[in-house]
Design a protein around this motif. Structure first.
Motif, PDB file in Angstrom:
ATOM      1  N   TYR A   8       0.840  -1.194   0.000  1.00 33.47           N
ATOM      2  CA  TYR A   8       0.000   0.000   0.000  1.00 33.47           C
ATOM      3  C   TYR A   8       0.880   1.251   0.000  1.00 33.47           C
ATOM      4  O   TYR A   8       0.606   2.220  -0.699  1.00 33.47           O
ATOM      5  CB  TYR A   8      -0.922   0.023   1.220  1.00 33.47           C
ATOM      6  CG  TYR A   8      -2.047  -0.993   1.188  1.00 33.47           C
ATOM      7  CD1 TYR A   8      -2.164  -1.950   0.190  1.00 33.47           C
ATOM      8  CD2 TYR A   8      -3.013  -0.988   2.183  1.00 33.47           C
ATOM      9  CE1 TYR A   8      -3.194  -2.871   0.183  1.00 33.47           C
ATOM     10  CE2 TYR A   8      -4.055  -1.897   2.184  1.00 33.47           C
ATOM     11  CZ  TYR A   8      -4.144  -2.842   1.176  1.00 33.47           C
ATOM     12  OH  TYR A   8      -5.178  -3.735   1.175  1.00 33.47           O
ATOM     13  N   ARG A   9       1.943   1.251   0.783  1.00 34.49           N
ATOM     14  CA  ARG A   9       2.849   2.398   0.875  1.00 34.49           C
ATOM     15  C   ARG A   9       3.506   2.652  -0.481  1.00 34.49           C
ATOM     16  O   ARG A   9       3.610   3.792  -0.937  1.00 34.49           O
ATOM     17  CB  ARG A   9       3.910   2.148   1.957  1.00 34.49           C
ATOM     18  CG  ARG A   9       5.079   3.116   1.995  1.00 34.49           C
ATOM     19  CD  ARG A   9       4.814   4.603   2.167  1.00 34.49           C
ATOM     20  NE  ARG A   9       3.861   4.931   3.201  1.00 34.49           N
ATOM     21  CZ  ARG A   9       3.011   5.956   3.122  1.00 34.49           C
ATOM     22  NH1 ARG A   9       3.005   6.741   2.073  1.00 34.49           N
ATOM     23  NH2 ARG A   9       2.175   6.207   4.094  1.00 34.49           N
ATOM     24  N   GLU A  10       3.979   1.587  -1.138  1.00 36.99           N
ATOM     25  CA  GLU A  10       4.638   1.747  -2.438  1.00 36.99           C
ATOM     26  C   GLU A  10       3.658   2.288  -3.480  1.00 36.99           C
ATOM     27  O   GLU A  10       4.011   3.164  -4.272  1.00 36.99           O
ATOM     28  CB  GLU A  10       5.225   0.411  -2.895  1.00 36.99           C
ATOM     29  CG  GLU A  10       6.380  -0.067  -2.054  1.00 36.99           C
ATOM     30  CD  GLU A  10       6.767  -1.514  -2.324  1.00 36.99           C
ATOM     31  OE1 GLU A  10       7.940  -1.852  -2.055  1.00 36.99           O
ATOM     32  OE2 GLU A  10       5.919  -2.308  -2.783  1.00 36.99           O
TER      33      GLU A  10
ATOM     34  N   ASP B 185       3.152   5.888  -2.948  1.00 36.96           N
ATOM     35  CA  ASP B 185       4.293   6.656  -3.450  1.00 36.96           C
ATOM     36  C   ASP B 185       4.224   6.829  -4.964  1.00 36.96           C
ATOM     37  O   ASP B 185       4.467   7.917  -5.487  1.00 36.96           O
ATOM     38  CB  ASP B 185       5.613   5.976  -3.069  1.00 36.96           C
ATOM     39  CG  ASP B 185       5.911   6.046  -1.580  1.00 36.96           C
ATOM     40  OD1 ASP B 185       5.262   6.859  -0.876  1.00 36.96           O
ATOM     41  OD2 ASP B 185       6.775   5.284  -1.114  1.00 36.96           O
TER      42      ASP B 185
ATOM     43  N   ILE C 246      -1.603   6.959   1.925  1.00 32.91           N
ATOM     44  CA  ILE C 246      -1.838   5.520   2.014  1.00 32.91           C
ATOM     45  C   ILE C 246      -3.306   5.225   2.319  1.00 32.91           C
ATOM     46  O   ILE C 246      -3.866   4.234   1.854  1.00 32.91           O
ATOM     47  CB  ILE C 246      -0.893   4.858   3.042  1.00 32.91           C
ATOM     48  CG1 ILE C 246      -0.910   3.348   2.891  1.00 32.91           C
ATOM     49  CG2 ILE C 246      -1.245   5.295   4.444  1.00 32.91           C
ATOM     50  CD1 ILE C 246       0.191   2.641   3.666  1.00 32.91           C
TER      51      ILE C 246
END
Length: 156
Positions: A119-121, A124, A130
């Motif tokens: 989710y973080r990637e 980004d 997020i």
């Protein structure tokens, strides 16, 4: 990297032919801007962001010139490895429903469920919080669950 980039471009463009062009444009732009890549960061996120920006610029330009730019799923001519007729029908049905999702949900589903980004990637790459990724995925799952009822025999 190129197959992943091409898949992402297919999701953005909804056309394998246009995705090839976008992939080439993205690779060319990445080479031209290689000096801007920061060592220690993720190359795939950087390249996906370039593809997204090129595509959005293309859509804006087309909407001004022609008032369009989106290709119907039926016209996408997506490749198939033909494991079986039933599997192809099911995959085509799922893909149709995924492609019918709003663009924000569709690209988020692609990054997380197809490309395997966290989710973080994904946040980004898309340059969003997020929480927005989680919200988009939740909405997409709800829509797909409603529009694509899966029986036990089809899941197995």
């Amino acid at each position: 990297m190129t197959p992943r980039l091409w898949r992402y471009c297919v999701v953005l463009t909804k056309s394998s032919d246009i995705a090839h062009d976008l992939t080439q444009s993205t690779c060319l732009r990445a080479l031209e801007k290689a000096h801007q890549f920061e060592k220690g960061t993720h190359l795939d996120r950087w390249v996906f962001r370039i593809a997204q920006r090129i595509w959005f610029n293309e859509l804006r330009a087309k909407s001004v010139r022609h008032g369009g730019g989106i290709v119907a799923v039926e016209d996408a001519n997506l490749p198939s490895n033909e494991p079986s007729a039933e599997t192809n029908i099911f995959v085509s049905e799922v893909l149709s429903h995924v492609q019918a999702l709003p663009e924000a949900q569709r690209t988020t589903v692609m990054l997380v469920y197809v490309e395997g980004f966290s989710y973080r990637e994904a946040a980004d790459v898309l340059q969003i919080p997020i929480g927005t990724v989680m919200s988009r995925l939740s909405a997409a799952r709800k829509t797909l669950k409603t529009n694509l009822p899966l029986s036990e025999s089809r899941i197995a």
